[in-house]
Motif scaffolding. Structure first.
Motif, PDB file in Angstrom:
ATOM      1  N   ASN A   2      59.664 -14.316  19.546  1.00 45.07           N
ATOM      2  CA  ASN A   2      59.521 -12.999  18.932  1.00 45.07           C
ATOM      3  C   ASN A   2      58.133 -12.803  18.334  1.00 45.07           C
ATOM      4  O   ASN A   2      57.908 -11.909  17.552  1.00 45.07           O
ATOM      5  CB  ASN A   2      60.617 -12.763  17.883  1.00 45.07           C
ATOM      6  N   GLU A   3      57.180 -13.675  18.757  1.00 40.46           N
ATOM      7  CA  GLU A   3      55.790 -13.538  18.309  1.00 40.46           C
ATOM      8  C   GLU A   3      55.203 -12.252  18.892  1.00 40.46           C
ATOM      9  O   GLU A   3      55.554 -11.834  20.001  1.00 40.46           O
ATOM     10  CB  GLU A   3      54.976 -14.728  18.813  1.00 40.46           C
ATOM     11  N   GLU A   4      54.268 -11.621  18.137  1.00 37.69           N
ATOM     12  CA  GLU A   4      53.661 -10.380  18.618  1.00 37.69           C
ATOM     13  C   GLU A   4      52.684 -10.683  19.752  1.00 37.69           C
ATOM     14  O   GLU A   4      51.962 -11.676  19.682  1.00 37.69           O
ATOM     15  CB  GLU A   4      52.885  -9.732  17.469  1.00 37.69           C
ATOM     16  N   PRO A   5      52.640  -9.860  20.779  1.00 43.01           N
ATOM     17  CA  PRO A   5      51.705 -10.140  21.880  1.00 43.01           C
ATOM     18  C   PRO A   5      50.248 -10.002  21.444  1.00 43.01           C
ATOM     19  O   PRO A   5      49.911  -9.114  20.663  1.00 43.01           O
ATOM     20  CB  PRO A   5      52.068  -9.116  22.947  1.00 43.01           C
ATOM     21  N   THR A   6      49.402 -10.873  21.961  1.00 44.56           N
ATOM     22  CA  THR A   6      47.978 -10.872  21.619  1.00 44.56           C
ATOM     23  C   THR A   6      47.156 -10.528  22.860  1.00 44.56           C
ATOM     24  O   THR A   6      47.500 -10.947  23.966  1.00 44.56           O
ATOM     25  CB  THR A   6      47.548 -12.279  21.142  1.00 44.56           C
ATOM     26  N   LEU A  29      46.431  -3.436  18.157  1.00 46.29           N
ATOM     27  CA  LEU A  29      46.820  -4.611  18.929  1.00 46.29           C
ATOM     28  C   LEU A  29      46.045  -5.820  18.435  1.00 46.29           C
ATOM     29  O   LEU A  29      44.818  -5.769  18.351  1.00 46.29           O
ATOM     30  CB  LEU A  29      46.500  -4.404  20.410  1.00 46.29           C
ATOM     31  N   ARG A  48      52.226 -18.414  23.787  1.00 45.02           N
ATOM     32  CA  ARG A  48      51.806 -17.170  23.105  1.00 45.02           C
ATOM     33  C   ARG A  48      51.845 -16.003  24.085  1.00 45.02           C
ATOM     34  O   ARG A  48      51.168 -16.027  25.105  1.00 45.02           O
ATOM     35  CB  ARG A  48      50.388 -17.323  22.536  1.00 45.02           C
ATOM     36  N   GLY A  50      51.250 -12.093  25.533  1.00 43.75           N
ATOM     37  CA  GLY A  50      50.126 -11.153  25.463  1.00 43.75           C
ATOM     38  C   GLY A  50      49.547 -10.940  26.842  1.00 43.75           C
ATOM     39  O   GLY A  50      50.246 -11.049  27.849  1.00 43.75           O
ATOM     40  N   GLN A 117      48.503  -2.362  28.088  1.00 42.55           N
ATOM     41  CA  GLN A 117      49.906  -2.103  27.770  1.00 42.55           C
ATOM     42  C   GLN A 117      50.808  -2.550  28.924  1.00 42.55           C
ATOM     43  O   GLN A 117      51.812  -3.216  28.718  1.00 42.55           O
ATOM     44  CB  GLN A 117      50.106  -0.600  27.477  1.00 42.55           C
ATOM     45  N   ALA A 124      56.036  -9.497  28.786  1.00 40.06           N
ATOM     46  CA  ALA A 124      57.298  -9.527  28.043  1.00 40.06           C
ATOM     47  C   ALA A 124      58.450  -9.682  29.019  1.00 40.06           C
ATOM     48  O   ALA A 124      59.367 -10.483  28.810  1.00 40.06           O
ATOM     49  CB  ALA A 124      57.438  -8.243  27.234  1.00 40.06           C
TER      50      ALA A 124
END
Ligand SMILES: Nc1ncnc2c1ncn2[C@@H]1O[C@H](COP(=O)(O)OP(=O)(O)O)[C@@H](O)[C@H]1O
Ligand SMILES: [Mg+2]
Lengths: 211, 516
Positions: A2-6, A29, A48, A50, A117, A124
């Motif tokens: 659930n880490e935010e995409p980089t 972002l 990670r 992203g 995007q 994802a």
């Protein structure tokens, strides 16, 4: 998971790299910048999520070489190739090797943001898919040998009677195995079971293609 | 009796003799001393009136003596017949002699006139303008070519001050005083002179460029009595030279355009970088402001970056423009750093594409050199491009180093690479036109470069060690103290043994490696 995409930015031109980072920041972002392919590889963490914005033309290791190396990893962020003047053949090669997009410098900001995007979505999806797959795989592991055999027959669309005859067991035993399979795979219906199995199928097909 | 004849020194002794056509040399030889009218010896002329007197006396005396005794003519004749006969004979002889002398004199003067005419004919047949002046600067003679070129008739200028007619103003329009006139100076010091850049003025007030020689005119006793000027109109030659120069300027310009064309994609990339940074920063800035996530300070920071990048792009354009500018083939002081910068800017992207690290190093004591900037930039570009191209296939280190260091009053330029080297045989062979080992190569880069360096008075040289690299080098004079010692240093340097040069190259490659 659930880490935010980089947005990973690899470009050896400081100014260009910083400007892309600023653009990412302007739309909220998170980004990480690297001034060479090596620097990125050193910090590479497959977990990670992203996407990777990669300049194709760099000193030392080119964008294409970095792409080749990443292809050896089980999973890596989708690559957006940034090309300069006259690098279109290189970009085409990169796309053939699996880059999700290529953008020519100087680019329109919206074009890059859209590409980023899309790439994050793809990532994802890939990661989600991978997670789902891992999940199904894990459930499949729990099946006994006999249960697996029954499952394969079910997928092949055979009726219980036929399965029983094929495996030389009673029809009620088949019924019991079938219920066990449905339970272990957490499938509520036959159609759900089929979808799960189809997912594992296409995945094996895909990994065979890219190898 | 008449003008002393001009005694020209012999043609062979004139320092400038070689500069003038044969016909003129003959013409000058022909102006030997004028043959003279033969003078009758005094004793021959003197008795002539002396003898007449007694003869007359004789006649009048006979009239005065008839008083005492008639003394008739017959008496006289009988008494003095010997004298009378003698006198008459002498008289007849004298008359004969006199007329013979006159006749001879006439013949001589005719011969003389013919000679003079012949001299004049020869002078007139010469394409160069020729005129003579006396010590006071008055014209003594002029040939047809002189008349034709100056628009003056010989008769109009003979006796006139030639400097005031022909030579009164300098090419730059300043008045030209006679005291500083080389023609005049030769009259004074008897030294022949040659002037290759001057103007003479026509009768109609227009001028024409000339080169001329001045030779002293020597009199009978070896004293200078004037000078002779032989001149040529060099306007056509000047035009020719100008056309050639123009052509060379065009050629060099076209060369640079084609070099630039070959590098166009790299240069476009070099412009693309700052443009990308500019647009991306600007768009990001707008988004930040629109989202209300940016304060003035942050905006200023971003906009400053944008400005800096615009300047970076402008710098690329400036280098391109100065490189393709049409430049007169004149040397001027140029900063070495500027020239290296052009190479770095125009070739940076190509180097990057070839994964070559392009670096420059200028010794602290190097500043400006005397050079034609774009020409030397062309040389450095050619050499650096060759170096980059030489390493295209190479695995391992790829470096090109531009070096400038002081050597006495010279600056030595080196383009060092870590490529495969030049292979067997003399590197001079590579300097010939159309020698190439590349499938797409033209083989003109090195020959053009060698030509340019030669035009700067230097020599392009090459050294290489197989597997280690190649170095191309040449020297240019420093702009600050290019002096007499320049020459000494160049020759000393040119005798530097090859081995030493290779070692120093290896050393530079090493130290370059150390630095990075
Ligand atoms: N730095 C270098 N290293 C190795 N070989 C070189 C180098 N510079 C020039 N050469 C050789 O000299 C040849 C002539 O160069 P040049 O006159 O520039 O023509 P071109 O580059 O079109 O071949 C090249 O083809 C190459 O073989
Ligand atoms: Mg070349």
């Amino acid at each position: 998971m659930n880490e935010e995409p980089t947005v990973f930015i690899v470009d050896d031109d400081n100014e260009v790299r910083e400007s892309i980072a600023l653009l990412m920041d302007s739309v909220g972002l998170p980004s990480a910048s690297f001034d060479s392919a090596w620097a990125y590889l050193n910090c590479f963490d497959p977990m990670r999520p992203g996407c990777l914005v990669l300049d194709v033309r760099m000193r030392q290791m080119s964008g294409l070489e970095l792409q080749e190396r990443l292809a050896e990893e089980p999973i890596h962020p989708p690559i957006i190739i940034i090309t300069g003047h006259g690098d279109v053949p290189m970009a085409v090669r990169a796309v053939k090797n699996g880059a999700v997009d290529f953008i020519e410098k100087p680019f329109n900001d919206q074009t890059l943001l859209d590409a980023v995007q899309r790439a994050i979505d793809i990532d994802a999806e890939r990661r989600g898919h991978a997670a789902e797959l891992a999940n199904i795989q894990e459930r499949l592991e729990r099946l006994t040998k006999r249960e697996r055999e029954v499952l394969e027959q079910i997928i092949d669309g055979k009726r219980n009677k036929v399965i029983a005859a094929d495996l030389g067991i009673s029809q009620s035993t088949v019924e019991a195995h079938r219920a066990k399979v449905m339970e272990k795979l957490q499938a509520r219906s036959l159609s759900e079971l089929m979808r799960l199995m189809l997912a594992t199928d296409t995945d094996t097909a895909r990994s065979r293609d890219s190898a | 009796m008449h003008m002393p004849s001009p005694g020209l020194p012999s043609v062979e002794s004139r320092p400038n003799a070689g500069k003038w056509p044969r016909a003129l040399q003959i013409a000058l030889r022909w102006r030997l001393p004028h043959p003279r009218f033969i003078r009758l010896p005094a004793p021959l002329l003197a008795p002539w009136p002396a003898l007449m007197v007694p003869a007359l006396l004789l006649v009048s005396g006979s009239a005065a003596a008839d008083t005492p005794a008639p003394f008739t003519l017959g008496d006289a004749l009988t008494r003095y017949w010997i004298a009378v006969v003698g006198g008459a004979t002498v008289l007849v002889l004298l008359v004969g002699l006199t007329s013979r002398t006159l006749q001879l004199n006439q013949q001589l003067s005719r011969a003389n006139a013919r000679l003079e005419q012949r001299q004049q004919l020869i002078l007139d047949s010469v394409a160069e303008g020729i005129y003579g002046i006396d010590r006071d600067g008055r014209t003594t003679f002029a040939n047809k070519a002189m008349e034709r070129m100056s628009g003056w008739r010989a008769a109009e200028i003979i006796g006139q001050n030639s400097h005031e007619l022909l030579h009164h103003t300098r090419p730059d329009g300043e008045p030209h005083p006679q005291e500083t006139c080389p023609v005049h100076a030769t009259c004074m010091d008897s030294q022949p002179r040659f002037v290759d850049d001057d103007v003479f003025w026509r009768r109609d007030g227009t001028s024409f460029p000339v080169e001329y020689s001045v030779t002293p005119l020597l009199g009978e006793r070896g004293e200078t009595i004037g000078s002779v000027v032989v001149f040529r109109n060099i306007a056509e030659r000047r035009r020719q030279a100008e056309r050639i120069r123009q052509y060379e300027v065009e050629q060099a310009h076209n060369m640079r355009l084609s070099t630039l064309g070959e590098m166009a994609s790299g240069i476009a990339h070099e412009l693309n970088q700052p443009l990308t940074a500019i647009t991306t920063n600007a768009r990001a800035c707008i988004r930040l402001i629109e989202a209300g996530r940016s304060d003035a300070e942050h905006c200023i920071q971003i906009v400053s970056k944008i400005a800096a990048q615009a300047e970076r792009a402008g710098e690329v354009i400036r280098h391109i423009r100065s490189f393709v500018r049409k430049e007169l083939p004149e040397v001027a002081p140029v900063a070495v750093a500027e020239m290296f910068e052009t190479v770095m800017v125009l070739l940076g992207a190509d180097a990057r594409r070839a994964s070559v690290v392009l670096t420059q190093r200028i010794s602290a004591d190097v500043d400006q050199v005397l050079a034609q900037r774009t020409q030397i930039e062309q040389v450095l570009l050619n050499l650096a491009r060759n170096a980059i191209e030489a390493m295209a296939e190479q695995i391992g280190e790829r470096r090109v180093l531009l070096l400038a260091r002081r050597q006495g009053s010279m600056v030595e330029f080196r383009v060092v690479d870590t490529g495969p080297g030049l292979g067997q045989g003399s590197p001079e062979y590579l300097f010939e036109a159309f020698v190439t080992t590349k499938p797409q190569g033209l083989g003109v880069g090195l020959s053009i470069s060698a030509g340019i360096v030669e035009a700067h008075g230097g020599r392009l040289r090459a050294d290489s060690t197989p597997g280690i690299g190649a170095t191309f080098y040449f020297s240019l004079p420093c702009a600050s103290n290019a002096g007499a010692e320049t020459m000494a240093v160049t020759t000393a340097d040119s005798e530097k043994p090859e081995k030493e040069a290779v070692q120093s190259m290896a050393a530079t490659v090493d130290s370059a490696g150390d630095r990075a």
